[in-house]
Write a protein that holds these residues in place. Structure first.
Motif, PDB file in Angstrom:
ATOM      1  N   SER A  11       1.586  53.311  42.983  1.00  0.00           N
ATOM      2  CA  SER A  11       1.134  51.714  42.887  1.00  0.00           C
ATOM      3  C   SER A  11      -0.380  51.690  42.014  1.00  0.00           C
ATOM      4  CB  SER A  11       1.520  50.975  43.475  1.00  0.00           C
ATOM      5  OG  SER A  11       0.746  49.796  44.032  1.00  0.00           O
ATOM      6  N   PHE A  12      -1.234  52.391  42.676  1.00  0.00           N
ATOM      7  CA  PHE A  12      -2.540  52.669  42.075  1.00  0.00           C
ATOM      8  C   PHE A  12      -2.069  52.701  40.968  1.00  0.00           C
ATOM      9  CE2 PHE A  12      -7.160  54.717  41.087  1.00  0.00           C
ATOM     10  CZ  PHE A  12      -7.622  53.662  41.599  1.00  0.00           C
ATOM     11  N   GLY A  13      -1.422  54.361  40.051  1.00  0.00           N
ATOM     12  CA  GLY A  13      -2.463  55.046  38.897  1.00  0.00           C
ATOM     13  C   GLY A  13      -1.307  53.390  37.839  1.00  0.00           C
ATOM     14  N   ILE A  14      -0.699  52.941  38.424  1.00  0.00           N
ATOM     15  CA  ILE A  14       0.591  51.690  37.432  1.00  0.00           C
ATOM     16  C   ILE A  14      -0.145  50.920  37.026  1.00  0.00           C
ATOM     17  CG2 ILE A  14       2.099  49.916  37.502  1.00  0.00           C
ATOM     18  CD1 ILE A  14       3.840  52.251  39.407  1.00  0.00           C
ATOM     19  N   CYS A  15      -0.876  50.236  37.918  1.00  0.00           N
ATOM     20  CA  CYS A  15      -1.794  49.051  37.997  1.00  0.00           C
ATOM     21  C   CYS A  15      -3.312  49.834  37.587  1.00  0.00           C
ATOM     22  CB  CYS A  15      -2.982  48.601  39.426  1.00  0.00           C
ATOM     23  SG  CYS A  15      -4.016  47.600  39.466  1.00  0.00           S
ATOM     24  N   ALA A  16      -3.683  50.914  37.407  1.00  0.00           N
ATOM     25  CA  ALA A  16      -5.009  50.697  36.607  1.00  0.00           C
ATOM     26  C   ALA A  16      -4.242  51.244  35.257  1.00  0.00           C
ATOM     27  CB  ALA A  16      -5.123  52.062  37.120  1.00  0.00           C
ATOM     28  N   MET A  17      -3.058  51.887  34.512  1.00  0.00           N
ATOM     29  CA  MET A  17      -3.004  51.996  33.175  1.00  0.00           C
ATOM     30  C   MET A  17      -2.645  50.694  32.443  1.00  0.00           C
ATOM     31  SD  MET A  17      -3.446  55.267  32.008  1.00  0.00           S
ATOM     32  CE  MET A  17      -4.474  55.351  33.474  1.00  0.00           C
ATOM     33  N   LEU A  18      -2.022  49.405  33.747  1.00  0.00           N
ATOM     34  CA  LEU A  18      -1.737  48.162  33.095  1.00  0.00           C
ATOM     35  C   LEU A  18      -2.886  47.223  32.778  1.00  0.00           C
ATOM     36  CD1 LEU A  18       1.599  47.420  35.488  1.00  0.00           C
ATOM     37  CD2 LEU A  18       2.313  47.886  33.089  1.00  0.00           C
ATOM     38  N   ALA A  19      -3.731  47.514  33.424  1.00  0.00           N
ATOM     39  CA  ALA A  19      -4.745  47.064  32.644  1.00  0.00           C
ATOM     40  C   ALA A  19      -5.306  47.550  31.925  1.00  0.00           C
ATOM     41  CB  ALA A  19      -5.548  46.958  34.078  1.00  0.00           C
ATOM     42  N   GLY A  20      -5.785  48.892  31.472  1.00  0.00           N
ATOM     43  CA  GLY A  20      -5.876  49.394  30.355  1.00  0.00           C
ATOM     44  C   GLY A  20      -4.916  48.711  28.960  1.00  0.00           C
ATOM     45  N   LEU A  21      -3.950  48.665  29.919  1.00  0.00           N
ATOM     46  CA  LEU A  21      -3.148  48.728  28.172  1.00  0.00           C
ATOM     47  C   LEU A  21      -3.571  46.979  27.676  1.00  0.00           C
ATOM     48  CD1 LEU A  21      -0.508  50.107  28.718  1.00  0.00           C
ATOM     49  CD2 LEU A  21      -1.748  50.513  27.331  1.00  0.00           C
ATOM     50  N   ILE A  22      -3.449  46.247  28.407  1.00  0.00           N
ATOM     51  CA  ILE A  22      -3.230  44.716  28.498  1.00  0.00           C
ATOM     52  C   ILE A  22      -5.245  44.220  27.991  1.00  0.00           C
ATOM     53  CG2 ILE A  22      -3.970  42.760  30.142  1.00  0.00           C
ATOM     54  CD1 ILE A  22      -2.558  43.528  32.142  1.00  0.00           C
ATOM     55  N   LEU A  23      -5.932  44.738  28.351  1.00  0.00           N
ATOM     56  CA  LEU A  23      -6.861  43.718  27.025  1.00  0.00           C
ATOM     57  C   LEU A  23      -8.014  45.036  26.601  1.00  0.00           C
ATOM     58  CD1 LEU A  23      -9.584  41.559  29.998  1.00  0.00           C
ATOM     59  CD2 LEU A  23      -7.512  41.565  28.360  1.00  0.00           C
ATOM     60  N   GLY A  24      -7.497  45.999  26.724  1.00  0.00           N
ATOM     61  CA  GLY A  24      -7.480  46.636  25.686  1.00  0.00           C
ATOM     62  C   GLY A  24      -9.357  47.755  25.594  1.00  0.00           C
ATOM     63  N   LEU A  47     -12.909  52.967  26.752  1.00  0.00           N
ATOM     64  CA  LEU A  47     -12.246  54.339  26.843  1.00  0.00           C
ATOM     65  C   LEU A  47     -11.338  54.597  26.355  1.00  0.00           C
ATOM     66  CD1 LEU A  47     -13.949  54.118  31.048  1.00  0.00           C
ATOM     67  CD2 LEU A  47     -14.325  55.741  28.782  1.00  0.00           C
ATOM     68  N   SER A  48     -10.742  55.882  26.882  1.00  0.00           N
ATOM     69  CA  SER A  48      -9.373  56.487  26.262  1.00  0.00           C
ATOM     70  C   SER A  48      -8.481  56.869  27.348  1.00  0.00           C
ATOM     71  CB  SER A  48      -9.605  57.565  25.475  1.00  0.00           C
ATOM     72  OG  SER A  48      -9.553  59.299  26.528  1.00  0.00           O
ATOM     73  N   LYS A  49      -7.060  56.278  27.005  1.00  0.00           N
ATOM     74  CA  LYS A  49      -5.798  56.413  28.365  1.00  0.00           C
ATOM     75  C   LYS A  49      -6.474  57.861  28.949  1.00  0.00           C
ATOM     76  CE  LYS A  49      -0.985  56.437  29.016  1.00  0.00           C
ATOM     77  NZ  LYS A  49      -0.038  56.035  28.357  1.00  0.00           N
ATOM     78  N   ILE A  52      -9.691  57.240  31.740  1.00  0.00           N
ATOM     79  CA  ILE A  52      -8.914  56.484  32.532  1.00  0.00           C
ATOM     80  C   ILE A  52      -8.587  57.107  33.712  1.00  0.00           C
ATOM     81  CG2 ILE A  52      -7.646  54.680  33.250  1.00  0.00           C
ATOM     82  CD1 ILE A  52      -8.904  53.242  30.811  1.00  0.00           C
ATOM     83  N   THR A  53      -7.113  57.644  33.064  1.00  0.00           N
ATOM     84  CA  THR A  53      -6.016  58.229  34.269  1.00  0.00           C
ATOM     85  C   THR A  53      -7.246  59.383  34.514  1.00  0.00           C
ATOM     86  OG1 THR A  53      -5.156  58.265  32.717  1.00  0.00           O
ATOM     87  CG2 THR A  53      -4.089  59.890  33.916  1.00  0.00           C
ATOM     88  N   ILE A  59      -9.135  59.442  42.352  1.00  0.00           N
ATOM     89  CA  ILE A  59      -9.754  58.926  43.452  1.00  0.00           C
ATOM     90  C   ILE A  59      -8.890  58.733  44.338  1.00  0.00           C
ATOM     91  CG2 ILE A  59     -10.112  56.338  44.333  1.00  0.00           C
ATOM     92  CD1 ILE A  59     -11.675  56.035  42.084  1.00  0.00           C
ATOM     93  N   GLU A  60      -7.800  58.618  43.257  1.00  0.00           N
ATOM     94  CA  GLU A  60      -6.061  59.096  43.827  1.00  0.00           C
ATOM     95  C   GLU A  60      -5.674  60.545  45.064  1.00  0.00           C
ATOM     96  OE1 GLU A  60      -2.956  59.022  41.217  1.00  0.00           O
ATOM     97  OE2 GLU A  60      -2.924  57.267  41.083  1.00  0.00           O
ATOM     98  N   ARG A  61      -6.523  61.593  44.593  1.00  0.00           N
ATOM     99  CA  ARG A  61      -5.919  62.881  45.544  1.00  0.00           C
ATOM    100  C   ARG A  61      -7.035  62.683  46.967  1.00  0.00           C
ATOM    101  NH1 ARG A  61      -8.903  66.686  40.750  1.00  0.00           N
ATOM    102  NH2 ARG A  61     -10.184  66.446  42.385  1.00  0.00           N
TER     103      ARG A  61
END
Length: 147
Positions: A11-24, A47-49, A52-53, A59-61
């Protein structure tokens, strides 16, 4: 407990990726959050994908949640940190928690702070883009923990 941690990580990872894609912006993790330079209208690099990943994964770990708390999925956690050029956290992070019981709020706030502090320093962030990541807001979505 391990299964809940995996759901949270996804869930955290998906949230992070979506946020990055939405506004650039690709950083901070929530589309509504902005860096100081963006608020002032500066045309800063993003920042690149992959960058961010790397931060999200670090943090996830470190994120360990007490899955015995019944209402932890209704808690929303935001951690605002300032970073030095070497990726170290400067000062004390600002933590805001809403929803859920007081016990769930405290548990999640503590887990989030521990995860961010353990993941630091964020040496994977490019020094030439420091103005983009000198202030970061992490928004943790815990709704997947109760699914």
């Amino acid at each position: 407990m391990q299964r809940d941690s995996v759901h949270f990580a996804k869930s955290f990872g998906i949230c992070a990726m979506l946020a990055g894609l939405i506004l650039g912006l690709a950083f901070p993790l929530d589309a509504n959050a902005e860096t100081a330079d963006r608020r002032n209208g500066a045309n800063a690099p993003i920042l690149s994908k992959a960058e961010i990943t790397a931060v999200v994964y670090s943090i996830e770990r470190q994120f360990i949640v007490d899955s015995r708390l019944k209402d932890i999925g209704s808690v929303r956690l935001t951690i605002h940190i300032k970073l030095a050029r070497d990726g170290q956290i400067v000062g004390n992070p600002n933590v805001q928690v809403i929803g859920g019981s007081e016990r769930a709020q405290k548990s999640l706030a503590d887990a989030g702070l521990r995860a961010v502090r353990r993941a630091a320093p964020f040496t994977m962030l490019p020094k030439d883009k420091y103005d983009v990541w000198k202030e970061v807001v992490f928004n943790f979505d815990t709704s997947a923990l109760t699914q």
